[in-house]
Write an enzyme that holds these catalytic residues in place. Sequence first.
Site, PDB file in Angstrom:
ATOM      1  N   LYS A 185      -6.789  50.423  73.414  1.00 58.86           N
ATOM      2  CA  LYS A 185      -7.293  51.815  73.726  1.00 58.86           C
ATOM      3  C   LYS A 185      -6.262  52.718  73.134  1.00 58.86           C
ATOM      4  O   LYS A 185      -6.574  53.862  72.454  1.00 58.86           O
ATOM      5  CB  LYS A 185      -6.956  52.148  75.426  1.00 58.86           C
ATOM      6  CG  LYS A 185      -8.133  51.463  76.003  1.00 58.86           C
ATOM      7  CD  LYS A 185      -8.149  51.406  77.564  1.00 58.86           C
ATOM      8  CE  LYS A 185      -9.463  50.635  78.041  1.00 58.86           C
ATOM      9  NZ  LYS A 185      -9.480  50.538  79.382  1.00 58.86           N
ATOM     10  N   GLN A 234      -5.227  50.730  84.133  1.00 56.39           N
ATOM     11  CA  GLN A 234      -6.226  49.640  83.765  1.00 56.39           C
ATOM     12  C   GLN A 234      -6.507  48.625  84.985  1.00 56.39           C
ATOM     13  O   GLN A 234      -5.530  48.369  85.811  1.00 56.39           O
ATOM     14  CB  GLN A 234      -5.369  48.870  82.633  1.00 56.39           C
ATOM     15  CG  GLN A 234      -6.052  47.687  81.962  1.00 56.39           C
ATOM     16  CD  GLN A 234      -7.214  48.001  81.314  1.00 56.39           C
ATOM     17  OE1 GLN A 234      -7.420  49.254  80.776  1.00 56.39           O
ATOM     18  NE2 GLN A 234      -8.443  47.319  81.211  1.00 56.39           N
ATOM     19  N   ASP A 239     -11.991  57.393  83.312  1.00 58.83           N
ATOM     20  CA  ASP A 239     -12.916  56.365  83.807  1.00 58.83           C
ATOM     21  C   ASP A 239     -14.251  56.604  84.547  1.00 58.83           C
ATOM     22  O   ASP A 239     -14.977  55.805  84.470  1.00 58.83           O
ATOM     23  CB  ASP A 239     -12.042  55.298  84.544  1.00 58.83           C
ATOM     24  CG  ASP A 239     -11.448  54.240  83.881  1.00 58.83           C
ATOM     25  OD1 ASP A 239     -11.843  53.880  82.522  1.00 58.83           O
ATOM     26  OD2 ASP A 239     -10.241  53.598  83.888  1.00 58.83           O
TER      27      ASP A 239
HETATM   28  N1  LIG Z   1      -9.790  51.191  84.042  1.00 56.34           N
HETATM   29  C1  LIG Z   1     -10.420  50.591  83.460  1.00 56.34           C
HETATM   30  N2  LIG Z   1     -10.278  49.128  83.593  1.00 56.34           N
HETATM   31  C2  LIG Z   1     -11.215  48.344  83.009  1.00 56.34           C
HETATM   32  C3  LIG Z   1     -12.387  48.683  82.294  1.00 56.34           C
HETATM   33  C4  LIG Z   1     -12.462  50.258  82.152  1.00 56.34           C
HETATM   34  O1  LIG Z   1     -13.522  50.659  81.664  1.00 56.34           O
HETATM   35  N3  LIG Z   1     -11.525  50.867  82.947  1.00 56.34           N
HETATM   36  N4  LIG Z   1     -13.197  47.750  81.820  1.00 56.34           N
HETATM   37  C5  LIG Z   1     -12.704  46.371  81.544  1.00 56.34           C
HETATM   38  C6  LIG Z   1     -11.967  46.111  80.427  1.00 56.34           C
HETATM   39  N5  LIG Z   1     -12.228  47.064  79.275  1.00 56.34           N
HETATM   40  C7  LIG Z   1     -11.521  48.024  79.155  1.00 56.34           C
HETATM   41  O2  LIG Z   1     -10.565  48.418  79.935  1.00 56.34           O
HETATM   42  C8  LIG Z   1     -12.647  46.511  78.012  1.00 56.34           C
HETATM   43  C9  LIG Z   1     -13.407  45.090  77.913  1.00 56.34           C
HETATM   44  C10 LIG Z   1     -13.952  44.556  76.734  1.00 56.34           C
HETATM   45  C11 LIG Z   1     -13.741  45.587  75.656  1.00 56.34           C
HETATM   46  C12 LIG Z   1     -14.468  44.905  74.268  1.00 56.34           C
HETATM   47  O3  LIG Z   1     -14.249  45.682  73.284  1.00 56.34           O
HETATM   48  N6  LIG Z   1     -14.553  43.639  74.287  1.00 56.34           N
HETATM   49  C13 LIG Z   1     -15.041  42.931  73.060  1.00 56.34           C
HETATM   50  C14 LIG Z   1     -14.510  41.739  72.709  1.00 56.34           C
HETATM   51  C15 LIG Z   1     -12.913  41.654  72.832  1.00 56.34           C
HETATM   52  C16 LIG Z   1     -12.347  40.300  72.712  1.00 56.34           C
HETATM   53  O4  LIG Z   1     -12.736  39.734  71.828  1.00 56.34           O
HETATM   54  O5  LIG Z   1     -11.742  39.922  73.901  1.00 56.34           O
HETATM   55  C17 LIG Z   1     -16.600  42.952  72.884  1.00 56.34           C
HETATM   56  O6  LIG Z   1     -17.253  42.668  73.923  1.00 56.34           O
HETATM   57  O7  LIG Z   1     -17.085  42.874  71.946  1.00 56.34           O
HETATM   58  C18 LIG Z   1     -13.290  46.793  75.760  1.00 56.34           C
HETATM   59  C19 LIG Z   1     -12.866  47.229  76.900  1.00 56.34           C
HETATM   60  C20 LIG Z   1     -11.774  45.846  82.860  1.00 56.34           C
HETATM   61  N7  LIG Z   1     -10.995  46.800  83.175  1.00 56.34           N
END
Ligand SMILES: Nc1nc2c(c(=O)[nH]1)N[C@@H](CN(C=O)c1ccc(C(=O)N[C@@H](CCC(=O)O)C(=O)O)cc1)CN2
Length: 290
Positions: A53, A97, A120
């Site tokens: 982020k 987070q 968020d």
């Molecule tokens: N405050 C927040 N906490 C959490 C959120 C959120 O939106 N706000 N969402 C999830 C985690 N998350 C961001 O925080 C998030 C999860 C996954 C990805 C992502 O790009 N995933 C990739 C794979 C990444 C990897 O290899 O590990 C994909 O799916 O292609 C981005 C953000 C929980 N907490």
Amino acid sequence: MSAIRIDGKAVADTLLAEVGQDVAGLRQQGVHPALAVILVGDDPASDVYVRNKVQRAEAVGIRSLEYRLPANTSEAALLERVQALNGDASVHGILVQMPLPAHISEASVIQAIAPHKDVDGFHRENVGSLSLGQESLVPCTPAGCMRLLRTVLGEDGLKGLHAVVVGRSNIVGKPMAALLLQADCSVTVVHSRSRDAAALCRQADIMVAAVGRPAMIGADWVKPGAIVIDVGINRIATPEGKTRLIGDVDYPAVAPLAHAITPVPGGVGPMTIAGLLANTVKAARQQTGH
Ligand SMILES: Nc1nc2c(c(=O)[nH]1)N[C@@H](CN(C=O)c1ccc(C(=O)N[C@@H](CCC(=O)O)C(=O)O)cc1)CN2
Ligand SMILES: [Mg+2]
């Protein structure tokens, strides 16, 4: 015929480029959008998400402030940090987070964030505005799913379709259902207490899976020609003793019969961070009147 593979990375890159242009425009007008990211504890996945982020924010010209607090931080100390950021006019977005350590109430922390800085979109004021169809900061993952659906169906192409959302979490399932309803879909929410979940899912023109159970949605849950959006990000062990990510949808089984489907990784995930940065720009505009 195999399904269209919806390239979330490419759509997210397009959105990030738009965000970058918006940030450049704001900075020319003397507004420097700023995002504060708070991480409590040392969960390895959260650590990666927070790092991404901050990096992506800086790449599009958003100023980022990163707060890494130890796992034993008290709820009071975290709330104090949030209050300080609420009162800092140079900060436009605040993100805590998730998940938080068990001794801290996620609900209390979310409600402590000033709604206009809640990038968020989790605060009850933003949740309420979304369900009323009013202007709000929309949760990033469901907003990203909507953008992916529109890349396949076009701006008006969702009207009248039957959408089934699998999962009823506050951060994905419920806001997803609200957004689909706003796009004139007929919406069914399937959850762990639903009777014959597979039969309900087989009625879906659009299926959004957000349950957090690896490969739970098999071919017998999907209508041929459906559009399948997989929000699940599950890390599983491989026979070689490594780990890999899979979604809530059994991709190899479902892809041959779907019209379009998101992969994991590279589908919905990349949209989450792009959406967060878009919300930061929106918040900065609202707060500065630009
Ligand atoms: N405050 C927040 N906490 C959490 C959120 C959120 O939106 N706000 N969402 C999830 C985690 N998350 C961001 O925080 C998030 C999860 C996954 C990805 C992502 O790009 N995933 C990739 C794979 C990444 C990897 O290899 O590990 C994909 O799916 O292609 C981005 C953000 C929980 N907490
Ligand atoms: Mg998310």
